[in-house]
Motif scaffolding. Structure first.
Motif, mmCIF file in Angstrom:
data_model
loop_
_atom_site.group_PDB
_atom_site.id
_atom_site.type_symbol
_atom_site.label_atom_id
_atom_site.label_comp_id
_atom_site.label_asym_id
_atom_site.label_seq_id
_atom_site.Cartn_x
_atom_site.Cartn_y
_atom_site.Cartn_z
ATOM 1 N N ARG A 74 0.836 -1.204 0.000
ATOM 2 C CA ARG A 74 0.000 0.000 0.000
ATOM 3 C C ARG A 74 0.873 1.257 0.000
ATOM 4 O O ARG A 74 0.624 2.204 -0.740
ATOM 5 C CB ARG A 74 -0.932 0.021 1.218
ATOM 6 C CG ARG A 74 -2.209 -0.752 1.038
ATOM 7 C CD ARG A 74 -3.227 -0.435 2.123
ATOM 8 N NE ARG A 74 -2.789 -0.773 3.464
ATOM 9 C CZ ARG A 74 -2.940 -1.982 4.005
ATOM 10 N NH1 ARG A 74 -3.494 -2.957 3.328
ATOM 11 N NH2 ARG A 74 -2.533 -2.208 5.237
ATOM 12 N N GLU A 75 1.913 1.234 0.843
ATOM 13 C CA GLU A 75 2.812 2.388 0.922
ATOM 14 C C GLU A 75 3.554 2.597 -0.391
ATOM 15 O O GLU A 75 3.702 3.730 -0.861
ATOM 16 C CB GLU A 75 3.813 2.194 2.073
ATOM 17 C CG GLU A 75 4.760 3.349 2.269
ATOM 18 C CD GLU A 75 4.099 4.650 2.687
ATOM 19 O OE1 GLU A 75 4.691 5.713 2.436
ATOM 20 O OE2 GLU A 75 2.983 4.614 3.258
ATOM 21 N N ALA A 76 4.015 1.513 -1.020
ATOM 22 C CA ALA A 76 4.725 1.618 -2.300
ATOM 23 C C ALA A 76 3.799 2.181 -3.377
ATOM 24 O O ALA A 76 4.201 3.060 -4.154
ATOM 25 C CB ALA A 76 5.274 0.253 -2.721
ATOM 26 N N LEU A 77 2.573 1.700 -3.433
ATOM 27 C CA LEU A 77 1.620 2.208 -4.421
ATOM 28 C C LEU A 77 1.283 3.676 -4.164
ATOM 29 O O LEU A 77 1.178 4.480 -5.094
ATOM 30 C CB LEU A 77 0.343 1.362 -4.413
ATOM 31 C CG LEU A 77 0.489 -0.033 -5.026
ATOM 32 C CD1 LEU A 77 -0.740 -0.883 -4.721
ATOM 33 C CD2 LEU A 77 0.725 0.061 -6.518
ATOM 34 N N LYS A 78 1.132 4.029 -2.893
ATOM 35 C CA LYS A 78 0.839 5.416 -2.540
ATOM 36 C C LYS A 78 1.988 6.327 -2.969
ATOM 37 O O LYS A 78 1.770 7.377 -3.579
ATOM 38 C CB LYS A 78 0.616 5.526 -1.030
ATOM 39 C CG LYS A 78 0.294 6.910 -0.552
ATOM 40 C CD LYS A 78 0.089 6.917 0.952
ATOM 41 C CE LYS A 78 -0.100 8.330 1.464
ATOM 42 N NZ LYS A 78 -0.195 8.375 2.922
ATOM 43 N N ARG A 79 3.223 5.914 -2.673
ATOM 44 C CA ARG A 79 4.386 6.725 -3.061
ATOM 45 C C ARG A 79 4.481 6.864 -4.576
ATOM 46 O O ARG A 79 4.771 7.940 -5.091
ATOM 47 C CB ARG A 79 5.676 6.101 -2.522
ATOM 48 C CG ARG A 79 5.846 6.247 -1.031
ATOM 49 C CD ARG A 79 7.170 5.664 -0.605
ATOM 50 N NE ARG A 79 7.298 5.637 0.835
ATOM 51 C CZ ARG A 79 8.411 5.280 1.455
ATOM 52 N NH1 ARG A 79 9.481 4.900 0.756
ATOM 53 N NH2 ARG A 79 8.461 5.278 2.764
ATOM 54 N N ALA A 81 2.015 6.664 -6.804
ATOM 55 C CA ALA A 81 0.932 7.512 -7.302
ATOM 56 C C ALA A 81 1.220 8.984 -7.014
ATOM 57 O O ALA A 81 1.013 9.848 -7.888
ATOM 58 C CB ALA A 81 -0.399 7.095 -6.679
ATOM 59 N N GLU A 82 1.713 9.296 -5.814
ATOM 60 C CA GLU A 82 2.023 10.684 -5.473
ATOM 61 C C GLU A 82 3.144 11.230 -6.359
ATOM 62 O O GLU A 82 3.068 12.368 -6.840
ATOM 63 C CB GLU A 82 2.395 10.795 -3.998
ATOM 64 C CG GLU A 82 1.200 10.608 -3.081
ATOM 65 C CD GLU A 82 1.567 10.507 -1.606
ATOM 66 O OE1 GLU A 82 2.776 10.457 -1.280
ATOM 67 O OE2 GLU A 82 0.638 10.487 -0.783
ATOM 68 N N ALA A 83 4.183 10.430 -6.587
ATOM 69 C CA ALA A 83 5.299 10.864 -7.441
ATOM 70 C C ALA A 83 4.832 11.062 -8.878
ATOM 71 O O ALA A 83 5.217 12.035 -9.539
ATOM 72 C CB ALA A 83 6.439 9.851 -7.377
ATOM 73 N N GLU A 84 3.995 10.162 -9.361
ATOM 74 C CA GLU A 84 3.504 10.254 -10.740
ATOM 75 C C GLU A 84 2.633 11.491 -10.920
ATOM 76 O O GLU A 84 2.730 12.191 -11.932
ATOM 77 C CB GLU A 84 2.741 8.981 -11.100
ATOM 78 C CG GLU A 84 2.520 8.782 -12.566
ATOM 79 C CD GLU A 84 3.796 8.531 -13.371
ATOM 80 O OE1 GLU A 84 3.729 8.677 -14.600
ATOM 81 O OE2 GLU A 84 4.845 8.207 -12.782
ATOM 82 N N ILE A 85 1.783 11.782 -9.939
ATOM 83 C CA ILE A 85 0.942 12.980 -10.000
ATOM 84 C C ILE A 85 1.817 14.229 -10.059
ATOM 85 O O ILE A 85 1.554 15.152 -10.836
ATOM 86 C CB ILE A 85 -0.022 13.044 -8.791
ATOM 87 C CG1 ILE A 85 -1.108 11.978 -8.903
ATOM 88 C CG2 ILE A 85 -0.627 14.434 -8.623
ATOM 89 C CD1 ILE A 85 -2.099 12.183 -10.024
ATOM 90 N N LYS A 86 2.894 14.263 -9.248
ATOM 91 C CA LYS A 86 3.793 15.424 -9.264
ATOM 92 C C LYS A 86 4.442 15.596 -10.633
ATOM 93 O O LYS A 86 4.563 16.712 -11.132
ATOM 94 C CB LYS A 86 4.871 15.277 -8.189
ATOM 95 C CG LYS A 86 4.350 15.486 -6.791
ATOM 96 C CD LYS A 86 5.439 15.303 -5.756
ATOM 97 C CE LYS A 86 4.877 15.446 -4.351
ATOM 98 N NZ LYS A 86 5.897 15.218 -3.326
ATOM 99 N N ILE A 87 4.840 14.502 -11.249
ATOM 100 C CA ILE A 87 5.450 14.563 -12.581
ATOM 101 C C ILE A 87 4.442 15.098 -13.594
ATOM 102 O O ILE A 87 4.762 15.971 -14.409
ATOM 103 C CB ILE A 87 5.973 13.177 -13.013
ATOM 104 C CG1 ILE A 87 7.198 12.802 -12.179
ATOM 105 C CG2 ILE A 87 6.290 13.126 -14.500
ATOM 106 C CD1 ILE A 87 7.618 11.345 -12.315
#
Length: 121
Positions: A74-79, A81-87
């Motif tokens: 869950r933490e890996a997927l959350k990280r 998704a957050e990084a991808e959104i920032k990109i």
């Protein structure tokens, strides 16, 4: 007849397994209660097929971190998704500098290929 010694309901006894591991005392929570718990935690159960090798890697990593592999996933997927959104937002912000204005509203057009190229670079 001697009654079995009662185990105190402490966090330590839950963590070390003195409480909660005896299958004779296990009951499944009613579905409505499960739903309420999931809603309160903002969780949703899903079904997904993953490579066995990937799951094993997560289990190994989770063991090193002293946690379960599913919370780690869950933490890996959350990280991710957050990084991808920032990109994606950075790409949109950069593209907006090149876009025109239309009646006080800013129009941004970004080609999917542009985002993919920026992601690979």
């Amino acid at each position: 007849m001697n009654a079995p010694e009662k185990i105190q309901g402490t966090v330590e006894n839950w963590e070390n397994g003195s409480l909660g591991k005896d299958v004779n005392h296990v009951r499944q929570a009613p579905r409505e209660l499960e739903r309420q718990i999931d809603d309160a935690q903002g969780m949703q159960a899903i079904s997904i097929r993953l490579d066995k090798e990937l799951i094993e890697k997560f289990k190994q990593i989770a063991k090193i971190h002293g946690m379960g592999y599913q919370p780690l996933m869950r933490e890996a997927l959350k990280r991710f998704a957050e990084a991808e959104i920032k990109i994606l937002l950075a790409a949109l912000a950069n593209a907006s500098e090149k876009s025109g204005h239309n009646e006080g509203k800013q129009t941004v057009e970004v080609q999917l290929e542009d985002l993919q190229q920026r992601r690979v670079a």
